[in-house]
Design an enzyme around this catalytic site. Structure first.
Site, PDB file in Angstrom:
ATOM      1  N   GLU A  69      -5.287  18.113  -8.718  1.00 54.13           N
ATOM      2  CA  GLU A  69      -6.156  18.268  -7.554  1.00 54.13           C
ATOM      3  C   GLU A  69      -6.330  19.728  -7.149  1.00 54.13           C
ATOM      4  O   GLU A  69      -7.430  20.145  -6.743  1.00 54.13           O
ATOM      5  CB  GLU A  69      -5.612  17.454  -6.376  1.00 54.13           C
ATOM      6  CG  GLU A  69      -5.776  15.955  -6.522  1.00 54.13           C
ATOM      7  CD  GLU A  69      -4.792  15.321  -7.484  1.00 54.13           C
ATOM      8  OE1 GLU A  69      -5.063  14.203  -7.973  1.00 54.13           O
ATOM      9  OE2 GLU A  69      -3.743  15.948  -7.747  1.00 54.13           O
ATOM     10  N   HIS A 138      -1.919   5.286  -1.484  1.00 54.45           N
ATOM     11  CA  HIS A 138      -3.329   5.000  -1.755  1.00 54.45           C
ATOM     12  C   HIS A 138      -4.071   4.527  -0.510  1.00 54.45           C
ATOM     13  O   HIS A 138      -5.157   3.959  -0.619  1.00 54.45           O
ATOM     14  CB  HIS A 138      -3.466   3.904  -2.832  1.00 54.45           C
ATOM     15  CG  HIS A 138      -2.894   4.284  -4.161  1.00 54.45           C
ATOM     16  ND1 HIS A 138      -1.546   4.215  -4.425  1.00 54.45           N
ATOM     17  CD2 HIS A 138      -3.485   4.735  -5.297  1.00 54.45           C
ATOM     18  CE1 HIS A 138      -1.324   4.604  -5.675  1.00 54.45           C
ATOM     19  NE2 HIS A 138      -2.480   4.928  -6.223  1.00 54.45           N
TER      20      HIS A 138
END
Length: 346
Positions: A69, A138
């Protein structure tokens, strides 16, 4: 004060399809728009938002990135400074933390630290919130973090029409935009009672989306549901939960869909609260230091002499995300209805 009206024309789309349509429109209009991230190319994204874009525009316009990321965001900053318009996907909002330094210290500050010589016109898309039983890694709703960073814009749509229009405006923006996509709304609106949409978007007015270009302003809230008894401030999935709560409780609530969390349309908020004299703030994220705390402070500062009751907050719990108790953690219609009744009866 703008109100959401029935969308004229357009075709039925889910939020997934509307976001894909927005990317397609902008990639077709501007060769500088580049889309990339983990699994967004050949696979079309874990939620299929980018499905078909690589086949249409090629591997240099839509491509996969490593599971990195910080690298995804860092390269996007370089591309944006060079003149491209990168739209990158962080597969789940929970994964943005490795890129924190790039987002906060580089993307958000580039225009200011360079005295306007450079900017970072980029979009970081992030599916956010719960609803898929994804557990702690998540399901987070980290919007408050981004609203605290000067130089970032933060957006969260509640329906397909707004999602496409806001995404187009985000791509056109000269500042970095955090674009948060509530996973529970991808396929239809929720009322908070079920783990499936109440109805598919194809059955709802806001699921009708123009196929071509249009935009929605990045700094304008909208009246989702007009009312006179109490103002509800919400965004994303919680707009629909608040609507279900008001309907089931029989409360004449005016629901403001913020759409843009920062910049914030304070004028629309204050106009509504001064009219109703009451305010309930609803969000899915943790209560302490959540964005609702900022909203509450602003309403208190600007509307103190108009308030007829204490401001209420209905939020997630102050606890790590509880996988097994996901639907108890979410603010549901019952909890929101209790807050509405306390506000109107005070």
């Amino acid at each position: 004060m703008a109100e959401h009206n029935q969308v004229q024309g357009g075709v039925p789309m889910t939020m997934i399809q509307a976001l894909r349509s927005g990317l397609d429109v902008m990639m077709g209009r501007d060769d500088n728009v580049i889309v990339y991230g983990e699994d967004v190319g050949y696979f079309g994204g874990v939620f299929r938002v980018t499905e078909g874009l690589q086949a249409k525009y090629g591997k240099t316009r839509c491509f996969d990135a490593p599971i990195n990321e910080s690298g995804i965001v860092a390269t996007a900053i370089g591309m944006a400074a060079y003149g491209l318009k990168p739209v990158v996907e962080i597969q789940f909002a929970d994964y943005f933390y490795p890129a924190t330094d790039q987002i906060v210290s580089e993307a958000a500050r580039l225009r200011h630290r360079s005295a306007g010589d450079f900017s970072a016109p980029m979009v970081i898309r992030m599916p956010c919130g719960g609803g898929i039983y994804g557990g702690q890694t998540h399901s987070q709703s980290p919007e408050a973090f981004f609203t605290h960073v000067c130089g970032l814009r933060t957006v969260m749509p509640s329906n397909p029409y707004d999602a496409k229009g806001l995404l187009i405006s985000s791509i056109e923006c000269e500042d970095p935009v955090i674009f948060l996509e509530p996973k529970r709304l991808y396929n239809g609106p929720f009322d908070g009672h079920h783990d499936k949409p109440v109805v598919p978007w194809s059955k709802h007015d806001m699921g009708r989306v123009p196929e071509g270009y249009y935009n929605v302003p990045l700094d304008k809230a909208v009246v989702f549901r007009p009312g006179k008894a109490v103002t509800v401030l919400a965004y994303g999935t919680m707009v629909w939960v608040a609507e279900a709560a008001a309907r089931e409780a029989g409360v004449d609530a005016e629901i403001i869909d913020l759409r843009s969390l920062w910049p914030l349309d304070l004028d629309t908020i204050l106009e509504s609260v001064k009219k109703t004299g009451r305010c309930v703030v609803v969000h899915e994220a943790t209560r302490t230091s959540g964005f609702g705390a900022e909203l509450t402070a602003l309403v208190q500062e600007h509307c103190f002499y108009h308030l007829e009751a204490p401001i209420e907050r209905v939020t997630g719990w102050d606890t790590p995300y509880p996988h097994a108790q996901e639907w108890a953690y979410f603010p549901g219609p019952a909890r929101v209805a209790e807050a509405l009744k306390r506000a109107v009866e005070a």
